[in-house]
Scaffold this motif. Structure first.
Motif: not given
Length: 169
Positions: A106-123, A142-152
């Motif tokens: 994140a530090t690299h993306l902000i400081d070196d690559e110049g991004f102002h916003r980062l996203v990540i999307d865990p279960a 926010g919650i992304m409903r039924q976002y990813e198919r898993g084992e179940h």
């Protein structure tokens, strides 16, 4: 292009073909495979390393492969931001490896690559990952409903973002 980034605990270096066996071994552990599934993990890993729209780093701890972390850019200037994905070997869970890897990237993306916003999307039920990302400054969007198919079947994802000024260094 940056090929090596150093954190407090981790070193991130660009992944190569020779890293595939270690990355596959980690991805196939039950804890990681439950979140990073795939029909052919070796082929998926090779494809990600070769994908020019991604930058794929190996996470090293004490000179050993401890996981993978990748980022991609949304290039449209109206929506410009970067996204991050990560997996960490269960053998090093609980040591701050994930937090340091995310903070370093994140530090690299902000400081070196110049991004102002980062996203990540865990279960949405991945409490350990969510806590890890919050330690770096990511906030739930926010919650992304039924976002990813898993084992179940389908499960929800949590969209989290980080603005440059919110990075916890």
């Amino acid at each position: 292009m940056w090929t090596r980034l150093r954190g407090r605990i981790v070193t991130l270096r660009l992944a190569t073909e020779s890293d595939i066996p270690d990355l596959v071994r980690i991805r196939e552990t039950p804890e990681v495979f439950a979140r990073w599934r795939g029909a052919d993990v070796a082929a998926d890993t090779r494809e990600a390393i070769d994908d020019e729209s991604l930058t794929y780093f190996v996470i090293e701890v004490d000179g050993r492969v401890a996981g993978g972390i990748q980022w991609a850019a949304e290039e449209d200037p109206e929506y410009h931001h970067a996204s991050i994905d990560i997996f960490v070997d269960p053998a090093v869970h609980g040591r701050g490896v994930g937090t340091d890897a995310v903070r370093t990237l994140a530090t690299h993306l902000i400081d070196d690559e110049g991004f102002h916003r980062l996203v990540i999307d865990p279960a949405a039920d991945n409490k350990a990952a969510i806590r890890c990302y919050e330690k770096v400054g990511f906030r739930p969007v926010g919650i992304m409903r039924q976002y990813e198919r898993g084992e179940h079947g389908w499960h929800d994802g949590l969209l989290m973002d980080l603005l440059a000024a919110e990075l916890i260094r």
